[in-house]
Write a protein that holds these residues in place. Sequence first.
Motif, PDB file in Angstrom:
ATOM      1  N   SER A 192       0.824  -1.210   0.000  1.00 30.56           N
ATOM      2  CA  SER A 192       0.000   0.000   0.000  1.00 30.56           C
ATOM      3  C   SER A 192       0.859   1.261   0.000  1.00 30.56           C
ATOM      4  O   SER A 192       1.875   1.353   0.709  1.00 30.56           O
ATOM      5  CB  SER A 192      -0.917  -0.011   1.226  1.00 30.56           C
ATOM      6  N   ASP A 193       0.439   2.245  -0.808  1.00 29.80           N
ATOM      7  CA  ASP A 193       1.146   3.526  -0.832  1.00 29.80           C
ATOM      8  C   ASP A 193       1.132   4.194   0.536  1.00 29.80           C
ATOM      9  O   ASP A 193       2.076   4.901   0.906  1.00 29.80           O
ATOM     10  CB  ASP A 193       0.500   4.452  -1.868  1.00 29.80           C
ATOM     11  N   SER A 194       0.051   4.003   1.286  1.00 29.81           N
ATOM     12  CA  SER A 194      -0.040   4.615   2.615  1.00 29.81           C
ATOM     13  C   SER A 194       1.037   4.055   3.544  1.00 29.81           C
ATOM     14  O   SER A 194       1.596   4.782   4.374  1.00 29.81           O
ATOM     15  CB  SER A 194      -1.425   4.378   3.215  1.00 29.81           C
ATOM     16  N   VAL A 195       1.344   2.765   3.393  1.00 33.47           N
ATOM     17  CA  VAL A 195       2.403   2.157   4.204  1.00 33.47           C
ATOM     18  C   VAL A 195       3.752   2.749   3.836  1.00 33.47           C
ATOM     19  O   VAL A 195       4.560   3.105   4.709  1.00 33.47           O
ATOM     20  CB  VAL A 195       2.416   0.626   4.015  1.00 33.47           C
ATOM     21  N   LEU A 196       3.997   2.902   2.544  1.00 31.45           N
ATOM     22  CA  LEU A 196       5.277   3.466   2.089  1.00 31.45           C
ATOM     23  C   LEU A 196       5.405   4.933   2.492  1.00 31.45           C
ATOM     24  O   LEU A 196       6.489   5.389   2.869  1.00 31.45           O
ATOM     25  CB  LEU A 196       5.404   3.311   0.576  1.00 31.45           C
ATOM     26  N   ASP A 197       4.290   5.678   2.418  1.00 29.44           N
ATOM     27  CA  ASP A 197       4.327   7.089   2.819  1.00 29.44           C
ATOM     28  C   ASP A 197       4.598   7.220   4.314  1.00 29.44           C
ATOM     29  O   ASP A 197       5.396   8.072   4.746  1.00 29.44           O
ATOM     30  CB  ASP A 197       3.002   7.769   2.467  1.00 29.44           C
ATOM     31  N   ALA A 198       3.944   6.382   5.108  1.00 31.41           N
ATOM     32  CA  ALA A 198       4.172   6.411   6.555  1.00 31.41           C
ATOM     33  C   ALA A 198       5.610   6.030   6.881  1.00 31.41           C
ATOM     34  O   ALA A 198       6.242   6.608   7.774  1.00 31.41           O
ATOM     35  CB  ALA A 198       3.197   5.458   7.249  1.00 31.41           C
ATOM     36  N   LEU A 204       7.775   9.064   6.145  1.00 31.30           N
ATOM     37  CA  LEU A 204       7.627  10.101   7.166  1.00 31.30           C
ATOM     38  C   LEU A 204       8.368   9.746   8.453  1.00 31.30           C
ATOM     39  O   LEU A 204       8.867  10.630   9.164  1.00 31.30           O
ATOM     40  CB  LEU A 204       6.137  10.326   7.475  1.00 31.30           C
ATOM     41  N   ASP A 205       8.453   8.470   8.752  1.00 33.41           N
ATOM     42  CA  ASP A 205       9.143   8.022   9.963  1.00 33.41           C
ATOM     43  C   ASP A 205      10.649   7.907   9.765  1.00 33.41           C
ATOM     44  O   ASP A 205      11.367   7.465  10.665  1.00 33.41           O
ATOM     45  CB  ASP A 205       8.591   6.666  10.410  1.00 33.41           C
ATOM     46  N   GLY A 206      11.119   8.285   8.574  1.00 37.56           N
ATOM     47  CA  GLY A 206      12.548   8.228   8.317  1.00 37.56           C
ATOM     48  C   GLY A 206      13.079   6.839   8.048  1.00 37.56           C
ATOM     49  O   GLY A 206      14.286   6.583   8.177  1.00 37.56           O
ATOM     50  N   CYS A 207      12.196   5.932   7.671  1.00 31.83           N
ATOM     51  CA  CYS A 207      12.596   4.539   7.394  1.00 31.83           C
ATOM     52  C   CYS A 207      12.853   4.406   5.893  1.00 31.83           C
ATOM     53  O   CYS A 207      11.904   4.279   5.106  1.00 31.83           O
ATOM     54  CB  CYS A 207      11.499   3.585   7.865  1.00 31.83           C
ATOM     55  N   GLN A 208      14.097   4.447   5.491  1.00 31.39           N
ATOM     56  CA  GLN A 208      14.438   4.404   4.084  1.00 31.39           C
ATOM     57  C   GLN A 208      15.561   3.397   3.834  1.00 31.39           C
ATOM     58  O   GLN A 208      16.173   2.886   4.769  1.00 31.39           O
ATOM     59  CB  GLN A 208      14.880   5.789   3.604  1.00 31.39           C
ATOM     60  N   GLY A 209      15.814   3.145   2.550  1.00 31.17           N
ATOM     61  CA  GLY A 209      16.926   2.284   2.164  1.00 31.17           C
ATOM     62  C   GLY A 209      16.794   0.873   2.699  1.00 31.17           C
ATOM     63  O   GLY A 209      15.721   0.259   2.668  1.00 31.17           O
ATOM     64  N   PHE A 210      17.918   0.347   3.194  1.00 28.91           N
ATOM     65  CA  PHE A 210      17.945  -1.036   3.664  1.00 28.91           C
ATOM     66  C   PHE A 210      17.008  -1.250   4.849  1.00 28.91           C
ATOM     67  O   PHE A 210      16.435  -2.331   5.012  1.00 28.91           O
ATOM     68  CB  PHE A 210      19.369  -1.420   4.057  1.00 28.91           C
ATOM     69  N   LYS A 211      16.842  -0.219   5.671  1.00 27.35           N
ATOM     70  CA  LYS A 211      15.948  -0.351   6.829  1.00 27.35           C
ATOM     71  C   LYS A 211      14.512  -0.593   6.381  1.00 27.35           C
ATOM     72  O   LYS A 211      13.801  -1.415   6.958  1.00 27.35           O
ATOM     73  CB  LYS A 211      16.027   0.913   7.688  1.00 27.35           C
ATOM     74  N   ARG A 212      14.086   0.116   5.327  1.00 26.57           N
ATOM     75  CA  ARG A 212      12.735  -0.107   4.799  1.00 26.57           C
ATOM     76  C   ARG A 212      12.590  -1.507   4.206  1.00 26.57           C
ATOM     77  O   ARG A 212      11.566  -2.179   4.390  1.00 26.57           O
ATOM     78  CB  ARG A 212      12.424   0.940   3.728  1.00 26.57           C
ATOM     79  N   VAL A 213      13.636  -1.934   3.494  1.00 20.90           N
ATOM     80  CA  VAL A 213      13.603  -3.283   2.916  1.00 20.90           C
ATOM     81  C   VAL A 213      13.461  -4.327   4.017  1.00 20.90           C
ATOM     82  O   VAL A 213      12.656  -5.270   3.907  1.00 20.90           O
ATOM     83  CB  VAL A 213      14.882  -3.540   2.088  1.00 20.90           C
ATOM     84  N   ARG A 214      14.206  -4.158   5.093  1.00 18.79           N
ATOM     85  CA  ARG A 214      14.202  -5.151   6.180  1.00 18.79           C
ATOM     86  C   ARG A 214      12.909  -5.148   6.984  1.00 18.79           C
ATOM     87  O   ARG A 214      12.398  -6.206   7.344  1.00 18.79           O
ATOM     88  CB  ARG A 214      15.396  -4.890   7.094  1.00 18.79           C
ATOM     89  N   LEU A 215      12.368  -3.953   7.257  1.00 24.86           N
ATOM     90  CA  LEU A 215      11.219  -3.850   8.159  1.00 24.86           C
ATOM     91  C   LEU A 215       9.864  -3.837   7.442  1.00 24.86           C
ATOM     92  O   LEU A 215       8.844  -4.183   8.041  1.00 24.86           O
ATOM     93  CB  LEU A 215      11.342  -2.586   9.020  1.00 24.86           C
ATOM     94  N   ILE A 216       9.855  -3.420   6.185  1.00 27.97           N
ATOM     95  CA  ILE A 216       8.589  -3.279   5.461  1.00 27.97           C
ATOM     96  C   ILE A 216       8.477  -4.280   4.310  1.00 27.97           C
ATOM     97  O   ILE A 216       7.548  -5.090   4.245  1.00 27.97           O
ATOM     98  CB  ILE A 216       8.416  -1.846   4.921  1.00 27.97           C
ATOM     99  N   ASP A 217       9.452  -4.232   3.396  1.00 27.21           N
ATOM    100  CA  ASP A 217       9.333  -5.018   2.166  1.00 27.21           C
ATOM    101  C   ASP A 217       9.366  -6.524   2.429  1.00 27.21           C
ATOM    102  O   ASP A 217       8.488  -7.268   1.949  1.00 27.21           O
ATOM    103  CB  ASP A 217      10.450  -4.640   1.191  1.00 27.21           C
ATOM    104  N   ILE A 218      10.381  -6.987   3.148  1.00 31.38           N
ATOM    105  CA  ILE A 218      10.519  -8.436   3.362  1.00 31.38           C
ATOM    106  C   ILE A 218       9.301  -9.035   4.070  1.00 31.38           C
ATOM    107  O   ILE A 218       8.765 -10.059   3.618  1.00 31.38           O
ATOM    108  CB  ILE A 218      11.828  -8.744   4.119  1.00 31.38           C
ATOM    109  N   PRO A 219       8.806  -8.433   5.173  1.00 25.51           N
ATOM    110  CA  PRO A 219       7.609  -9.021   5.807  1.00 25.51           C
ATOM    111  C   PRO A 219       6.388  -9.046   4.895  1.00 25.51           C
ATOM    112  O   PRO A 219       5.588  -9.986   4.946  1.00 25.51           O
ATOM    113  CB  PRO A 219       7.373  -8.099   7.017  1.00 25.51           C
TER     114      PRO A 219
END
Length: 260
Positions: free
Chosen positions: A160-166, A169-184
């Motif tokens: 969801s775009d809302s998940v990516l936007d949130a 906003l929380d400063g979760c980018q790059g590898f951190k986003r991949v680990r915490l958002i994309d993989i799950p």
Amino acid sequence: YYPPILGLYRSFFDWRLGQEPVFVGLQNFQTYFSLPETGREFRNVGILLVLSLFTQVFMPFIMAELIFAVRSKTLKEIYRLLIIIPTLVPGVVYVLLWRHIYDPNLGPLNALLKTIGLDSLAVNWLGDPNTALLAIIGVGFPWVAGVGTLIFLGGLAHISDSVLDACLLDGCQGFKRVRLIDIPLVLPQIRLLTVLASIAALTTFESVLVMTRGGPGYATSVPGLRMFERAFTTGQFGLASSIGLLLFVFALALTFVVNR
């Protein structure tokens, strides 16, 4: 379902074409495990199984993330097209092309190594027991083309775009986003490709048959190749069926573990 069920059932028979099948119980399994090459074959398939998770799950995921990060929709479509084009080449032709790449005399790989001054690395890739299995694993390098990358792209596109936007906003980018958002959120796709890669590693033998026929010695032999040879070279269909049953049990167990 009749052919596979018949194959599993006949694994307990001495079954040869033109002869009446004779029930022998577990004798086929005992015969296979008593062969001197059996241990080496299961070791090889174990190596292929572990490395297939890297080549068929990890690398396609990395490529999918790189394409997903491209902002231009046109470029994304171009990259998706380039990823899928190699799958249009028939499998045997694909393997034969790689066999030519590995050719010690005429192959471009050794020619490239000699050109850049790495003559010591120019070896007989498929003829050396120390490099033959690695050469087979290297087929398809860098292992990013095909359906796996598209499956991961589909999973990433459904986040969801809302998940990516949130996340942004929380400063979760790059590898951190991949680990915490994309993989799950692409875990179903990871599970699917892990199952397919495991089954393929356990049962495949076509590339080994075309490139080395299991040699040199038994350096690249796998149970699937032994099953094929026992069935269509020596006519021992019962013994071949018993090897098929073993592969089926292992594949089923791995599928159960991955789904759990």
